[in-house]
Design an enzyme around this catalytic site. Structure first.
Site, short mmCIF file in Angstrom:
data_model
loop_
_atom_site.label_atom_id
_atom_site.label_comp_id
_atom_site.label_asym_id
_atom_site.label_seq_id
_atom_site.Cartn_x
_atom_site.Cartn_y
_atom_site.Cartn_z
N GLU A 70 0.80 -1.13 -0.07
CA GLU A 70 0.02 -0.19 -0.23
C GLU A 70 0.74 1.34 0.01
O GLU A 70 1.83 1.36 0.79
CB GLU A 70 -0.99 0.11 1.19
CG GLU A 70 -1.80 -1.31 1.34
CD GLU A 70 -2.94 -1.17 2.13
OE1 GLU A 70 -3.01 -0.12 2.86
OE2 GLU A 70 -3.92 -1.97 2.27
N ARG A 89 -1.70 -10.85 3.15
CA ARG A 89 -2.81 -11.84 3.11
C ARG A 89 -3.80 -11.40 1.82
O ARG A 89 -3.18 -10.46 1.22
CB ARG A 89 -3.81 -11.64 4.39
CG ARG A 89 -3.96 -10.07 4.64
CD ARG A 89 -4.92 -9.73 5.85
NE ARG A 89 -5.05 -8.53 6.14
CZ ARG A 89 -5.87 -7.49 5.46
NH1 ARG A 89 -6.42 -7.68 4.48
NH2 ARG A 89 -5.65 -6.30 5.87
#
Length: 453
Positions: free
Chosen positions: A275, A293
């Site tokens: 991110e 994940r």
């Protein structure tokens, strides 16, 4: 791999079951007392009760989940997202029991789950990071004002072990700095067992752009392009899309290259998301965190690439996925995901638990996908995240994807509880959104008009 237990609930459990069933793998659900009659329990080949409604005493109880796997004869565990998905200790326990862990290595979970350590690894990989301070605990002697002056206001006080927007507090001036640090440390110690925090510069007008990656554990990795997740409320994502609107091609490529470089740096194995915060004024991007994940918003990447990310996770874990070359991955059209929540926007988005007296979802069709965790007649309890479903629309371009999403949301029928359906439609139809003027402050800036609509 013959039998897979999913250590999760709701729509992500159902989503994983689909990919497992497509591969001829039997599935096992776990459930709390509150979820005894839920949709994910009905979908699985077998189901095992693991405790009361409290997540801490059921879905977050690693020993109970592991015992359920052993009792059912499962030979693999997929954690989904949330709950135990980023717990290195749980991953180690699964592997120590002789079961296949579908996720990154425990050491990777530890490294990337620690925000301060993840920043250091990103910096070592040549990935730009937001200016910030070292981490410090309640007993450390630190000149907070000096650190804050070096970082600059406005800034965020961030829990080192936080995630998903939890453990982040904004500070605009020195007057509230010390109290915010103390409050965040106290919360972090209780929530994560780690009271250390650090300061990080807050980009005033930012976009949240993330890169979907997949690593093969040997220092090679690929990306499956980017997602823009800028439409957020209290750091929680509401609408996600791919590709990111208005992103220059060279910037898009540099962000993807940086994400892959980080994966190579840590020999990442499996699906993950890197991110970034993008400064809308300078077009600079900075590493935010890595989620080790599958993400809630992974369907938009699946829609534009045609790849089954959960299937890739399963195939990699059972040794049936060879390394892919970046040239094998392409993106077509545009996809938008809307998170349908059981909440009331007119009442400060308060959760709206209750019985789903009517729950008629849009019919799936070419270019429209619905991932739901509930069925008509189910009870939405106050114990878990209030997300009911994800509506994912795909079209040849952004305008057509948005239009298809609006049409789908308009066909949705829900009675018995309040939802954010009309709020989502208002977001999708707003002039700013349609022009591509998306940023993390979008919802706060337009809250009144969006709620009124």
């Amino acid at each position: 791999m013959k039998k897979l237990l999913v250590a999760n609930r709701g729509e992500i459990a159902r989503r994983i079951f689909r990919s497992a069933a497509a591969r001829g793998i039997a599935t096992v659900a776990v459930y709390s007392e509150a979820d005894a009659t839920s949709a994910h329990v009905a979908d699985a080949d077998e189901a095992i009760a693991i405790g009361p409604a409290s997540a801490r005493e059921s879905y977050l109880d690693a020993a109970k989940v592991l015992q359920a796997a052993q009792d059912s004869g499962a030979d693999a565990i997929h954690p989904g997202y949330g709950f135990l998905s980023e717990s290195a200790e749980f991953a180690e326990a699964v592997m120590a029991a002789g079961l296949t862990w579908i996720g990154p290595a425990p050491d990777t979970l530890r490294s990337m789950g620690d925000k301060a350590r993840a920043r250091a690894l990103a910096q070592a990989a040549g990935v730009p990071i937001v200016p910030g301070s070292p981490r410090f605990g309640p007993d450390d002697t630190v000149d907070f004002l000096a650190e804050a002056a070096r970082v600059g206001f406005p800034l965020l006080v961030k829990a080192s072990a936080g995630g998903g927007g939890i453990g982040m507090r904004r500070v605009d001036s020195a007057e509230k700095l010390l109290r915010t640090i103390q409050d965040t440390q106290s919360m972090a110690g209780k929530a994560f067992g780690d009271a250390t925090v650090f300061l990080e510069r807050l980009v005033p007008k930012a976009r949240h752009v993330e890169i979907q990656v997949f690593g093969f554990g040997d220092g090679t990795a690929i990306h499956l392009f980017e997602r823009d997740c800028s439409l957020q409320r209290r750091y929680q994502k509401v609408i996600e899309e791919s590709p990111a609107p208005g992103l220059p091609d060279d910037l898009r490529a540099r962000m993807a290259d940086a994400a892959v470089a980080l994966c190579r740096q840590v020999s990442y194995a499996g699906a993950g998301t890197v991110e970034f915060i993008l400064d809308t004024q300078t077009q600079e991007f900075f590493f935010l965190e890595m989620n080790t994940r599958i993400q809630v918003e992974h369907p938009v990447s699946e829609m534009v690439t045609g790849r089954d990310l959960v299937g890739m996770q399963i195939d990699f874990a059972r040794g049936r996925l060879q390394s892919l070359d970046q040239s094998e991955i392409s993106s077509t059209g545009h996809a938008i995901e809307c998170r349908l929540y059981a909440e009331n926007p007119a009442k400060m988005f308060m959760p709206s638990p209750g019985m789903l007296q009517t729950f008629v979802l849009p019919s799936e069709a070419d270019g429209l996908r619905v991932d739901a965790g509930y069925r008509e007649g189910d009870a939405v309890t106050p114990y878990y995240d209030p997300m009911l479903a994800k509506i994912i629309a795909h079209g040849p371009d952004r305008a057509s994807a948005a239009q298809r999403a609006v049409q789908a949301l308009n066909t949705l029928q829900v009675t018995g509880i309040a939802t954010n359906r009309d709020f989502l439609i208002a977001c999708l139809q707003s002039a700013e959104f349609l022009s591509g003027d998306v940023h993390t402050g979008f919802i706060d800036a337009n809250r009144k008009s969006l709620v009124a609509a």
